[in-house]
Design a protein around this motif. Structure first.
Motif, mmCIF file in Angstrom:
data_model
loop_
_atom_site.group_PDB
_atom_site.id
_atom_site.type_symbol
_atom_site.label_atom_id
_atom_site.label_comp_id
_atom_site.label_asym_id
_atom_site.label_seq_id
_atom_site.Cartn_x
_atom_site.Cartn_y
_atom_site.Cartn_z
ATOM 1 N N THR A 78 -2.387 7.143 -14.575
ATOM 2 C CA THR A 78 -1.462 8.085 -13.954
ATOM 3 C C THR A 78 -0.441 7.320 -13.120
ATOM 4 N N GLU A 79 0.644 7.988 -12.799
ATOM 5 C CA GLU A 79 1.724 7.344 -12.054
ATOM 6 C C GLU A 79 1.297 7.058 -10.615
ATOM 7 N N GLY A 80 1.867 5.987 -10.066
ATOM 8 C CA GLY A 80 1.512 5.590 -8.706
ATOM 9 C C GLY A 80 0.149 4.932 -8.694
ATOM 10 N N SER A 81 -0.237 4.435 -7.521
ATOM 11 C CA SER A 81 -1.548 3.817 -7.383
ATOM 12 C C SER A 81 -2.147 4.142 -6.034
ATOM 13 N N LEU A 82 -3.446 4.313 -6.020
ATOM 14 C CA LEU A 82 -4.168 4.551 -4.774
ATOM 15 C C LEU A 82 -4.624 3.246 -4.126
ATOM 16 N N TYR A 83 -4.157 2.125 -4.665
ATOM 17 C CA TYR A 83 -4.409 0.828 -4.059
ATOM 18 C C TYR A 83 -3.114 0.276 -3.456
ATOM 19 N N PRO A 84 -3.205 -0.553 -2.409
ATOM 20 C CA PRO A 84 -2.006 -1.185 -1.849
ATOM 21 C C PRO A 84 -1.323 -2.089 -2.877
ATOM 22 N N ASP A 85 -0.005 -2.274 -2.724
ATOM 23 C CA ASP A 85 0.741 -3.131 -3.636
ATOM 24 C C ASP A 85 0.398 -4.606 -3.437
ATOM 25 N N ARG A 90 -5.090 -5.370 -1.423
ATOM 26 C CA ARG A 90 -5.821 -4.644 -2.470
ATOM 27 C C ARG A 90 -7.231 -5.209 -2.624
ATOM 28 N N ALA A 91 -7.334 -6.531 -2.631
ATOM 29 C CA ALA A 91 -8.655 -7.170 -2.735
ATOM 30 C C ALA A 91 -9.503 -6.860 -1.515
ATOM 31 N N GLN A 92 -8.895 -6.856 -0.336
ATOM 32 C CA GLN A 92 -9.627 -6.499 0.877
ATOM 33 C C GLN A 92 -10.169 -5.079 0.796
ATOM 34 N N ASN A 93 -9.334 -4.155 0.317
ATOM 35 C CA ASN A 93 -9.778 -2.776 0.179
ATOM 36 C C ASN A 93 -10.981 -2.684 -0.746
ATOM 37 N N ILE A 97 -14.678 -1.352 0.085
ATOM 38 C CA ILE A 97 -15.301 -0.294 -0.714
ATOM 39 C C ILE A 97 -16.744 -0.690 -1.027
ATOM 40 N N GLU A 98 -16.971 -1.965 -1.333
ATOM 41 C CA GLU A 98 -18.343 -2.443 -1.554
ATOM 42 C C GLU A 98 -19.174 -2.297 -0.283
ATOM 43 N N PHE A 99 -18.561 -2.556 0.853
ATOM 44 C CA PHE A 99 -19.227 -2.349 2.131
ATOM 45 C C PHE A 99 -19.617 -0.877 2.275
ATOM 46 N N GLY A 100 -18.726 0.010 1.846
ATOM 47 C CA GLY A 100 -19.009 1.446 1.876
ATOM 48 C C GLY A 100 -20.134 1.836 0.933
ATOM 49 N N GLY A 145 -3.399 3.143 6.960
ATOM 50 C CA GLY A 145 -2.234 3.668 7.668
ATOM 51 C C GLY A 145 -2.016 5.129 7.357
ATOM 52 N N ASP A 146 -0.799 5.480 7.005
ATOM 53 C CA ASP A 146 -0.468 6.886 6.781
ATOM 54 C C ASP A 146 -0.651 7.339 5.335
ATOM 55 N N ASP A 147 -0.872 6.408 4.418
ATOM 56 C CA ASP A 147 -1.003 6.759 3.002
ATOM 57 C C ASP A 147 -2.474 6.788 2.589
ATOM 58 N N PHE A 148 -2.858 7.866 1.927
ATOM 59 C CA PHE A 148 -4.215 8.004 1.389
ATOM 60 C C PHE A 148 -4.417 6.984 0.278
ATOM 61 N N SER A 149 -5.569 6.302 0.289
ATOM 62 C CA SER A 149 -5.842 5.240 -0.676
ATOM 63 C C SER A 149 -7.219 5.415 -1.318
ATOM 64 N N MET A 150 -7.493 4.554 -2.289
ATOM 65 C CA MET A 150 -8.779 4.602 -2.979
ATOM 66 C C MET A 150 -9.940 4.417 -2.006
ATOM 67 N N ILE A 151 -9.749 3.573 -1.008
ATOM 68 C CA ILE A 151 -10.822 3.328 -0.048
ATOM 69 C C ILE A 151 -11.159 4.595 0.725
#
Length: 225
Positions: A78-85, A90-93, A97-100, A145-151
């Motif tokens: 799908t268009e856009g991404s829920l991960y940082p650019d 992105r790797a940190q997120n 997530i693994e920590f979660g 921050g202000d944008d919803f992400s995969m994490i």
């Protein structure tokens, strides 16, 4: 961008299914859903789920399993991404997530263990994990921050558990993690998260907890109703 026919095989109480549901809702993806009873799954389920777990996403009838794999697939088609650019962020997120994942599995053991000593240990582990996470969250609305992400989608099911627990007893999970509490409140108020469980989720979860012979269940006693 066209998407294939998607069908999510689910169980009403599964937190990992919620992750996939949140991403489907966030990205406005059309899909069907079928709930099964994991204690007595239909025979066809064993053919599509090698680990005999949900969620399973049927993509034009071809199975895809493991929640984060499903979430990332949905993000990619799908268009856009829920991960940082940024590659490192992105790797940190993904690392957090693994920590979660660890927090989520610890939470399950927390409310199901029948060992008093183990229960106290797990309570402290969860408190410690959230204190560690407290130092990583941004000053915005969500983790980055202000944008919803995969994490954010990954952690929402954890916080749904905690909200339910706090209705009956405060185990101190957020005492030293005020930013995490605020993050939790924002996530649980988001439409995609609210719609990631059936309307009767709380009632079904309470009935499930009542049937346990766990320290958590016994600790709550008659409060659990």
């Amino acid at each position: 961008m066209s998407t294939p026919n998607l069908k999510l095989v689910s169980f009403t109480l599964c937190p990992y299914v919620q992750r996939a549901m949140i991403v489907l809702n966030e990205k406005n993806i059309d899909f069907d859903i079928e709930y099964i009873d994991l204690s007595a799954p239909p025979p066809w389920f064993y053919d599509i789920s090698p680990l005999e777990k949900v969620p399973v996403l049927l993509v034009d009838d071809k199975p895809l399993f493991e929640s984060i794999v499903i979430c990332e697939y949905l993000d990619e088609i799908t268009e856009g991404s829920l991960y940082p650019d940024d590659a490192f962020q992105r790797a940190q997120n993904k690392a957090w997530i693994e920590f979660g994942n660890d927090i989520l599995s610890t939470t399950f053991e927390f409310y199901t263990t029948e060992d008093e000593k183990r229960f106290k240990h797990l309570t402290n582990v969860l408190i410690d994990r959230l204190e560690v996470l407290e130092d990583e969250i941004s000053n915005g609305t969500y983790f980055n921050g202000d944008d919803f992400s995969m994490i954010d989608a990954s952690y929402a099911p954890v916080f749904r558990y905690f909200k339910l627990f706090l209705q009956y007893k405060d185990y101190g999970f957020f005492d030293d993690a005020p930013a995490i509490r605020a993050w939790s409140d924002k996530l649980l108020a988001r439409t995609s998260v609210i719609k990631s469980v059936p309307d009767n989720y709380n009632e079904d979860m309470i009935e499930y907890l009542k049937k346990l012979n766990s320290v958590f269940r016994n600790d709550l006693g008659d409060k659990l109703k």
